[in-house]
Design a protein around this motif. Sequence first.
Motif, mmCIF file in Angstrom:
data_model
loop_
_atom_site.group_PDB
_atom_site.id
_atom_site.type_symbol
_atom_site.label_atom_id
_atom_site.label_comp_id
_atom_site.label_asym_id
_atom_site.label_seq_id
_atom_site.Cartn_x
_atom_site.Cartn_y
_atom_site.Cartn_z
ATOM 1 N N ILE A 13 37.752 -23.217 -8.853
ATOM 2 C CA ILE A 13 37.586 -24.110 -7.730
ATOM 3 C C ILE A 13 38.428 -23.295 -6.612
ATOM 4 N N SER A 14 37.894 -22.988 -5.482
ATOM 5 C CA SER A 14 38.469 -22.413 -4.243
ATOM 6 C C SER A 14 38.733 -23.328 -3.366
ATOM 7 N N CYS A 15 39.898 -23.840 -3.052
ATOM 8 C CA CYS A 15 40.446 -25.106 -2.707
ATOM 9 C C CYS A 15 39.702 -25.131 -0.976
ATOM 10 N N VAL A 42 42.420 -22.014 -10.292
ATOM 11 C CA VAL A 42 42.308 -22.720 -8.963
ATOM 12 C C VAL A 42 42.732 -21.756 -7.991
ATOM 13 N N LEU A 43 42.127 -21.494 -6.901
ATOM 14 C CA LEU A 43 42.506 -20.671 -5.904
ATOM 15 C C LEU A 43 42.747 -21.291 -4.560
ATOM 16 N N SER A 44 43.694 -20.948 -3.668
ATOM 17 C CA SER A 44 43.929 -21.728 -2.488
ATOM 18 C C SER A 44 42.569 -21.292 -1.429
ATOM 19 N N PRO A 111 25.795 -14.575 -12.115
ATOM 20 C CA PRO A 111 26.528 -13.391 -12.683
ATOM 21 C C PRO A 111 27.319 -13.075 -11.460
ATOM 22 N N VAL A 112 28.183 -13.719 -10.873
ATOM 23 C CA VAL A 112 29.109 -13.558 -9.418
ATOM 24 C C VAL A 112 29.829 -12.256 -9.820
ATOM 25 N N MET A 113 29.644 -11.411 -9.031
ATOM 26 C CA MET A 113 30.513 -10.110 -9.380
ATOM 27 C C MET A 113 30.770 -9.287 -8.083
ATOM 28 N N LEU A 119 31.642 -4.267 -6.123
ATOM 29 C CA LEU A 119 32.111 -5.205 -7.019
ATOM 30 C C LEU A 119 33.165 -5.844 -6.362
ATOM 31 N N TYR A 120 33.501 -7.035 -6.452
ATOM 32 C CA TYR A 120 34.706 -7.683 -5.867
ATOM 33 C C TYR A 120 35.781 -7.248 -6.270
ATOM 34 N N SER A 121 36.935 -6.995 -5.455
ATOM 35 C CA SER A 121 38.261 -6.289 -6.014
ATOM 36 C C SER A 121 38.923 -6.859 -6.995
HETATM 37 O O1 PXL Z 1 30.908 -17.760 -4.417
HETATM 38 C C1 PXL Z 1 31.221 -16.670 -5.234
HETATM 39 C C2 PXL Z 1 32.837 -16.809 -5.454
HETATM 40 C C3 PXL Z 1 33.437 -17.719 -6.236
HETATM 41 N N1 PXL Z 1 34.842 -17.865 -6.300
HETATM 42 C C4 PXL Z 1 35.655 -16.992 -5.666
HETATM 43 C C5 PXL Z 1 35.075 -16.127 -4.829
HETATM 44 C C6 PXL Z 1 33.751 -15.984 -4.779
HETATM 45 C C7 PXL Z 1 33.004 -14.865 -3.926
HETATM 46 O O2 PXL Z 1 34.085 -14.175 -3.146
HETATM 47 O O3 PXL Z 1 36.058 -15.371 -4.216
HETATM 48 C C8 PXL Z 1 37.046 -17.097 -5.936
#
Ligand code: PXL
Length: 285
Positions: A13-15, A42-44, A111-113, A119-121
């Motif tokens: 969950i990206s807040c 949980v991310l801000s 497959p979120v990458m 590739l996301y860091s």
């Molecule tokens: O939407 C993909 C996604 C999901 N969650 C986080 C992300 C990303 C894409 O950057 O950073 C934490």
Amino acid sequence: MEKQKRVAAIHDISCFGKCSLTVALPVLSAAGNEVCCIPTAVLSTHTGGFSGYTYRDLTEDILPVADHWNNLSIHFDCVYTGFLGSVEQTGIICQVLDRITNGDTLVMVDPVMGDNGSLYSVFSEHFPSAMRQLCERADVIVPNMTEAYLLLGEPYQCGPYTEQEINHLLDGLSKLCPGQIVLTGVHFDEEMLGAATLDGHTGKREIILRQKVDGMYHGTGDVYASSLLAALLKGFSLSQAAAIAADYTVMAIKTTKQMDKDLRYGVNFEYNIPALIEMLKEERP
Ligand code: PXL
């Protein structure tokens, strides 16, 4: 009345920034599904373009939630996974599938990458092979072009693509996941952008293209995947669902473009929820 489908959405969950669970929950609920969730972190904010975000890892909580659901004998019609924070989490999600799915549960893995060839860091170089193992358990996978090349272990190509290259990717992905594949980010020129589908059950391949809207809009992958799943759960075919998801995502992008907002803040998918619901009511063949 149609039987309500129960979905387990397993994402972070990206807040702030509208992606992952903050998209999957409202879209699937608005489409009439009961949506349960296992937050993996949980991310801000999401990680795409913000610095200094907080990150609370919830790896230790994932299996106990699944065990509890298993003890309660809760049946899920669908499990939908997205962003997972680590190699360890992908293995744990495979164990979750053992606990909460049965023969009639649809498993969709996004497959979120990565994106745009990288590739996301936050991910290590071992992550794609771990994600490959999760994709092997899926009935439906929704990779973008970057993720497709990562899953196949091939060097990224940026396109425009040839039909031959798209078929090569679909063939490779179908060896990994013999079910249904929706490959996003497909384009043969700079004008049109969309998805290629391969239904492993029928062998049918289709290309769904829409007029490209310029700009890098964040969270569109989750809007696309969540609305694709909403349509599949309503009984639409793979290519119909891919077309509904494309139309909905383009609407959300166009609405956002008119608002002239910071593109990291996510797209205005909320405004177009009534339009999505209308599309989901349309006649299926
Ligand atoms: O939407 C993909 C996604 C999901 N969650 C986080 C992300 C990303 C894409 O950057 O950073 C934490």
